[in-house]
Design a protein around this motif. Structure first.
Motif, short mmCIF file in Angstrom:
data_model
loop_
_atom_site.label_atom_id
_atom_site.label_comp_id
_atom_site.label_asym_id
_atom_site.label_seq_id
_atom_site.Cartn_x
_atom_site.Cartn_y
_atom_site.Cartn_z
N PHE A 64 0.84 -1.19 0.00
CA PHE A 64 0.00 0.00 0.00
C PHE A 64 0.88 1.25 0.00
O PHE A 64 1.92 1.29 0.67
CB PHE A 64 -0.91 0.03 1.23
CG PHE A 64 -1.95 -1.04 1.24
CD1 PHE A 64 -3.18 -0.84 0.64
CD2 PHE A 64 -1.71 -2.27 1.84
CE1 PHE A 64 -4.14 -1.84 0.63
CE2 PHE A 64 -2.66 -3.27 1.85
CZ PHE A 64 -3.89 -3.06 1.24
N VAL A 112 -4.84 0.53 7.64
CA VAL A 112 -5.00 0.73 6.20
C VAL A 112 -6.26 1.57 6.04
O VAL A 112 -7.34 1.20 6.52
CB VAL A 112 -5.15 -0.61 5.45
CG1 VAL A 112 -5.40 -0.34 3.96
CG2 VAL A 112 -3.92 -1.47 5.63
N ARG A 430 -3.46 -6.83 -3.35
CA ARG A 430 -2.93 -6.33 -2.08
C ARG A 430 -3.54 -7.11 -0.92
O ARG A 430 -4.73 -7.45 -0.94
CB ARG A 430 -3.22 -4.84 -1.93
CG ARG A 430 -2.53 -3.97 -2.98
CD ARG A 430 -2.96 -2.50 -2.85
NE ARG A 430 -2.25 -1.67 -3.80
CZ ARG A 430 -2.64 -1.46 -5.05
NH1 ARG A 430 -3.76 -2.05 -5.49
NH2 ARG A 430 -1.95 -0.68 -5.86
#
Length: 542
Positions: A64, A112, A430
């Motif tokens: 990320f 995140v 991801r």
């Protein structure tokens, strides 16, 4: 690390007790040295664990994009602000990273942040069995709300969700519409009096928060608090708890229980909790005794006659007391107290924020306000009363579009957070590692220019059915989504439509002449209040 924290908390309490016990036998200096040594060892162990965990998450989250940080250790600590500028910083993150980025609050928390429906959807739709409410954002509520539906996980959550779902059935919500009408009438009578006295400029949050609290107390406890006209210890305690939770979240040292509960803020929190819990516990115990002696209150399927008039309609507490699982087991008094406290916490502030921002947006767009007013007046023409019924709510399509666009532009809750008990995969291959906090940015999602052209423009036509048909199912999520969505969203939308419709029928709203700066706390507020000018309208003549 949680285990170390718990051990350290107990050790500190134990050392205090041991010091009092041994003080006649040992010198204070020896006791102090012993205590300092043990605490230092545990603190050192915790620091090592933090740094190791931080290094592992930093490595695994390299897939990320990471916004610039001050340094490797402190990360983005202090950059997530509950201010207008904080929301503008989210806008910049969305424009720069489009769908997601990693975020580190020092070595303490790894996050995140997600801003795009394609990334948000697999997380919110994940099975509840692997979804966990994290302690960073929700743990501070636990002393107040207990192990309620909002904060529970696993089998406990499944059981509570099954038992609570019937309390939000359409047949139950129909009974609450009368309460929404009544509480709105009280607020509007107060507004008429204030306008007649020359005080036409009013803070919407102040009045509407009291009105939604009044509604919830009636829906939850059948309790007439008169809170729109006079204050009470219980209401003051709810406001105090909401403020203290926000303050604690912004102070890293207060995240540590053993420090917080010894602080003046922690003592205030305990005192306010005692007031709220005492009120709820008393109501639950009294209502259980009434059910044993008087029988069940009126349910939604009972029909007419004089017998119906003699029985009180079931409220939220009644429904919880009467709920049973497949084994015939119900909720304990403590579980009911937790759910009632959660309903009060989650129901009044979020709905008040939603209503306030709808009225603000319509005050900025008189053409939309006039169109909503005409829709309401057409619906209520030839009626003997101005009360709205449940069936009326589906007859307000444009007003509903205006409400939805306001919930997009000014989402009452700016984000929800989740943790997962296994690695989660999002688009692009991801992987979000197990244990990371997933911060689903409702605000970022609703202001993402890839999904919403001109995202800062208020345009209700976005929610015209023709314009919505090709939009992602998770582009608009004011009540979250998936198995852990807001159980009370139909309740909230019903109250929003009733209050907004009646307000527009009775008042014209114009801007209050003050710059509005958004204030994202537990819900989205405005710095210094959200001030609008009221003009009383006469009822339309036939």
């Amino acid at each position: 690390m949680a285990v170390i924290d718990a051990v350290l908390d107990r050790l500190l309490d134990g050392l205090l007790g041991l010091g009092r016990l041994l003080s006649p036998l040992c010198s204070p200096f020896v006791l102090l040295q012993l205590s300092a040594l043990v605490v230092l060892l545990l603190l050192s162990l915790r620091v090592v664990c933090l740094l190791w965990s931080h290094a592992q998450f930093t490595r695994r989250l390299r897939c990320f994009s990471k916004p610039p940080t001050q340094n490797w250790l402190m990360g983005h600590l202090g950059e997530m602000r509950s201010t207008e500028e904080g929301l503008q910083a989210v806008d910049q993150l969305v424009r720069t990273y489009s769908h997601s980025c990693s975020w580190f609050l020092g070595p303490f928390y790894s996050l995140v942040r997600l801003f795009h429906p394609d990334y948000i959807k697999p997380l919110l739709l994940a099975p509840a069995s692997i979804t966990v409410k994290d302690e960073l954002f929700y743990g501070f509520l636990r002393p107040w709300l207990g192990q309620s539906l909002l904060l529970s996980n696993g089998d406990d959550w499944f059981r509570r969700r099954r038992l609570l779902t019937p309390a939000f059935h359409f047949d139950i919500l129909k009974n609450y519409v009368k309460i929404f009408n009544h509480s709105s009438d009280i607020m509007h009578s107060k507004w008429r009096r204030l306008v007649a006295e020359g005080e036409s400029r009013q803070d919407m949050f102040n009045h509407i928060s009291l009105m939604t609290l009044d509604s919830l107390l009636r829906c939850t406890f059948s309790y007439n608090s008169n809170c729109q006209e006079s204050s009470s210890e219980y209401i003051a305690a709810i406001f105090e708890l909401s403020t203290l939770v926000i303050e604690r979240r912004g102070r890293i040292l207060h995240h540590w229980d053993c420090l917080y509960w010894r602080s003046p803020e922690g003592q205030r929190f305990k005192q306010a909790c005692s007031v709220v819990h005492g009120f709820t516990r008393t109501v639950v115990q009294e209502r259980r005794a009434q059910l044993l002696h008087r029988g069940e209150p009126e349910g939604p399927d009972t029909t007419g006659g004089e017998e119906k008039k003699k029985k009180r309609v079931a409220d939220f507490i009644d429904l919880l007391l009467l709920s049973k699982d497949e084994d015939g087991h119900g909720l304990t008094d403590e579980e009911i107290k937790a759910e009632a406290d959660t309903f009060m916490f989650g129901g009044h502030d979020t709905t008040a924020s939603g209503i306030s921002w709808v009225l603000y947006n319509l005050s900025q767009h008189q053409d939309y306000q006039d169109r909503c007013r005409a829709e309401v007046n057409d619906l209520l023409q030839d009626r003997k009363t101005e009360d709205l019924d449940w069936e009326d709510l589906s007859s307000l399509p444009f007003t509903t579009m205006c409400i939805k666009e306001s919930l997009r532009l000014h989402s009452p809750v700016s984000a929800v957070t989740r943790r997962y008990t296994k690695d989660m995969t999002v688009p692009g291959g991801r992987v979000i590692p197990q244990g990371s906090i997933c911060l689903v940015s409702i605000y970022g999602n609703h202001h993402n220019p890839e999904i919403w052209p001109d995202p800062d423009v208020y345009n209700p036509m976005r929610f015209d059915p023709e314009n919505s048909k090709d939009r992602s199912s998770h582009a608009f999520i004011p009540f979250s989504s998936g198995p852990r969505n807001c159980i009370g969203q139909k309740f909230a939308m019903a109250e929003l439509r009733v209050v907004v419709a009646l307000t527009l029928r009775r008042f014209r709203l114009t801007p209050g002449g003050v710059e509005v700066r958004r204030l994202p706390q537990l819900v989205l507020r405005a710095e210094g209040g959200l001030w609008l000018t009221l003009e009383t309208l006469d009822a339309p003549q036939d």
